[in-house]
Design an enzyme around this catalytic site. Structure first.
Site, PDB file in Angstrom:
ATOM      1  N   HIS A   1     -10.179  -6.848  -4.979  1.00  0.00           N
ATOM      2  CA  HIS A   1      -9.899  -6.775  -3.545  1.00  0.00           C
ATOM      3  C   HIS A   1     -10.819  -7.713  -2.756  1.00  0.00           C
ATOM      4  CE1 HIS A   1      -7.267  -3.997  -1.153  1.00  0.00           C
ATOM      5  NE2 HIS A   1      -7.924  -4.554  -0.155  1.00  0.00           N
TER       6      HIS A   1
ATOM      7  N   TYR B   1       0.876  -1.161   0.000  1.00  0.00           N
ATOM      8  CA  TYR B   1       0.000   0.000   0.000  1.00  0.00           C
ATOM      9  C   TYR B   1       0.917   1.216   0.000  1.00  0.00           C
ATOM     10  CZ  TYR B   1      -4.246  -2.608   1.199  1.00  0.00           C
ATOM     11  OH  TYR B   1      -5.332  -3.459   1.194  1.00  0.00           O
TER      12      TYR B   1
ATOM     13  N   ASP C   1      -6.220  -0.570  -6.076  1.00  0.00           N
ATOM     14  CA  ASP C   1      -7.681  -0.487  -6.030  1.00  0.00           C
ATOM     15  C   ASP C   1      -8.208   0.014  -4.692  1.00  0.00           C
ATOM     16  OD1 ASP C   1      -7.121  -2.639  -4.432  1.00  0.00           O
ATOM     17  OD2 ASP C   1      -8.214  -4.121  -5.609  1.00  0.00           O
TER      18      ASP C   1
END
Length: 495
Positions: free
Chosen positions: A357, A238, A266
């Protein structure tokens, strides 16, 4: 020499302007950090003056305080002799979970991934189950991720010598026993005290690749150290709003031997995961922080609490910067259209992960398996498919699902929730058992389809004519079901 502090002294520091907590035997003054805590002030105040280790441990890696806060916040060590005398009563939920674990089926009775999910549902605490199992909004995409596989049918071939079947393959240059990897999932310690290290150990014994999550409960170094000398691990990233933090993490990961960098794209913000949000909120009684706030922000679950740092400005222009700081192959995780897969290839990425996700972000996003064929077609049309690896995750529950993905062009598939459920229920042995079941199922399908190695699996072995047909079940109308319908007479009318 560390200062020894009694639990009674710690208990005096329990107000907003004087907050001490005990974590792993250390006493921390979090007064100044209180307003900046990503998970909100309420959870810190709940444990003000108390031992917060039990709440802290499943959410945070053990070194997070040392990495992000000043050494000055550590006031000393708690008197463990006195702390051990503090009796923590078993709650009703603790009792329920304990009894469920005592009565679990034997591991040999687990025959597929759904069996592990059923057991996990009973042995996980409610907050852990809510976090692991939740999807966004009406959870239609989460269900569709698996349902889409049901619209793909096989075209089996017979009279082929399939005595010796080889399920091994190469992913990003690393040999693996099966075209699967344990995909990145956060908060492993919600399900097992050892967290992601359990997955590492199972991957080592079964020769499976592990993708290490940014938001692991264990520290990155704990997970890497638990791996074998030749074990392949990838890093899921991330991207932090503070790029220096990301750069430091990426460089460190490369120095520790990571074989791939998977940038999650995403999650510019967290999806609306109502099950997780509702469970987190009902656990807490409103306190003065929320009552007196003019802009009340309800605690929105474990997911939101740990993800405030994610940079929503991440864009294609950033790929060049990542290529300048690492030699690891870069892949984009979270691709949901053929157009973006093509863009990733044009920007010099080594591959993509088609993923929504796990259905936890945008409801009604397409399943990865549904768009796989069109992605491969688009890459070939642009002459970008050579040396470019495409992975998918989401909804894989059977060896037949793995075969279908490989047939449509995937190099491999990522599996997340099933391994969390196996880990939560049976630890390392449970994860190993599930990996073995996937192996057996995949090998069986290969035999029935008349192939003996991964390279022989071709698109013409599956029928995808109905892949775009969506038969979505409507969300339950709880107003009608729980209110109106309950009021109707149950006797037979004699008209």
């Amino acid at each position: 020499m560390s200062v020894i502090i009694s639990p009674e002294e710690v208990a005096k520091h329990n107000k907003k302007d004087d907050v001490w907590l005990i974590i792993h035997g250390k006493v921390y003054d979090l007064t100044e950090f209180l307003p900046d805590h990503p998970g909100g002030q309420k959870i810190i105040m709940k444990y003000a003056g108390k031992d917060a280790t039990k709440a802290f441990e499943p959410i945070h890696p053990p070194d997070i305080i040392q990495r992000f806060l000043s050494p000055k916040v550590c006031m000393g060590s708690v008197d463990l002799a006195k702390l051990s005398k503090v009796v923590v009563e078993e709650t009703e939920e603790d009792k329920k979970v304990r009894l469920a674990r005592e009565n679990m089926p034997r591991l040999e009775e687990m025959y597929n991934s759904f069996d592990f999910e059923t057991v996990a549902r009973s042995v996980l605490k409610s907050d852990a189950w809510a976090y692991y199992s939740s999807g966004s909004d009406d959870e239609i995409t989460m269900r569709e991720n698996h349902s889409a596989f049901h619209r793909i049918w096989f075209r089996p071939r017979v009279m082929v010598n399939v005595k010796d079947v080889d399920t091994s393959t190469t992913m990003l240059g690393s040999r693996t026993s099966l075209p699967i990897y344990v995909t990145a999932t956060a908060l492993g310690k919600l399900g097992h005290p050892e967290g992601e290290v359990v997955l590492t150990k199972a991957c080592k014994s079964r020769d499976i690749i592990q993708m290490i999550p940014t938001l692991a409960s264990c520290s990155f170094d704990e997970i890497v150290t638990a791996a074998g000398p030749d074990q392949t691990q990838w890093l899921q990233l991330y991207v932090n709003s503070n790029r220096e933090v990301s750069e430091k993490f990426v460089r460190h990961a490369e120095s520790r031997g990571m074989k791939g960098l998977f940038i999650t794209a995403d999650a510019p913000q967290l999806g609306h995961r109502e099950k997780d949000m509702r469970q987190k909120y009902i656990q807490e009684e409103p306190d003065e922080i929320t009552r007196n706030s003019t802009a009340v922000v309800r605690d929105q679950g474990a997911a939101r609490a740990i993800s405030q740092f994610i940079d929503p400005s991440l864009c294609w222009d950033d790929i060049a910067w990542f290529k300048s700081i690492t030699k690891m192959p870069i892949l984009i995780k979270g691709i949901q259209t053929a157009e973006d897969a093509v863009l990733a290839a044009r920007h010099g990425c080594k591959g993509v992960v088609l993923s929504n996700h796990g259905g936890r972000q945008l409801d009604f996003a397409p399943s990865a398996i549904e768009i796989l064929a069109e992605v491969m077609e688009a890459l070939k049309r642009e002459n970008l498919d050579q040396g470019f690896e495409v992975y998918i995750d989401g909804g894989i529950r059977r060896g037949s699902d793995i075969f279908k993905a490989i047939a449509l062009g995937a190099t491999g598939v990522g599996i997340g929730r099933p391994f969390l459920y196996a880990m939560s229920s049976y630890g390392v042995e449970g994860v190993e058992r599930l990996m073995g079941l996937f192996q057996d199922e995949f090998e069986m399908v290969m035999r029935f389809m008349g192939v003996t190695k991964i390279a022989d699996i071709k698109p013409d072995m599956v029928d995808i004519r109905n892949i775009k047909d969506h038969f979505v079940s409507n969300p339950t109308d709880y107003l009608s079901k729980l209110a109106y319908e309950k009021m109707q007479p149950r006797h037979n009318s004699k008209l």
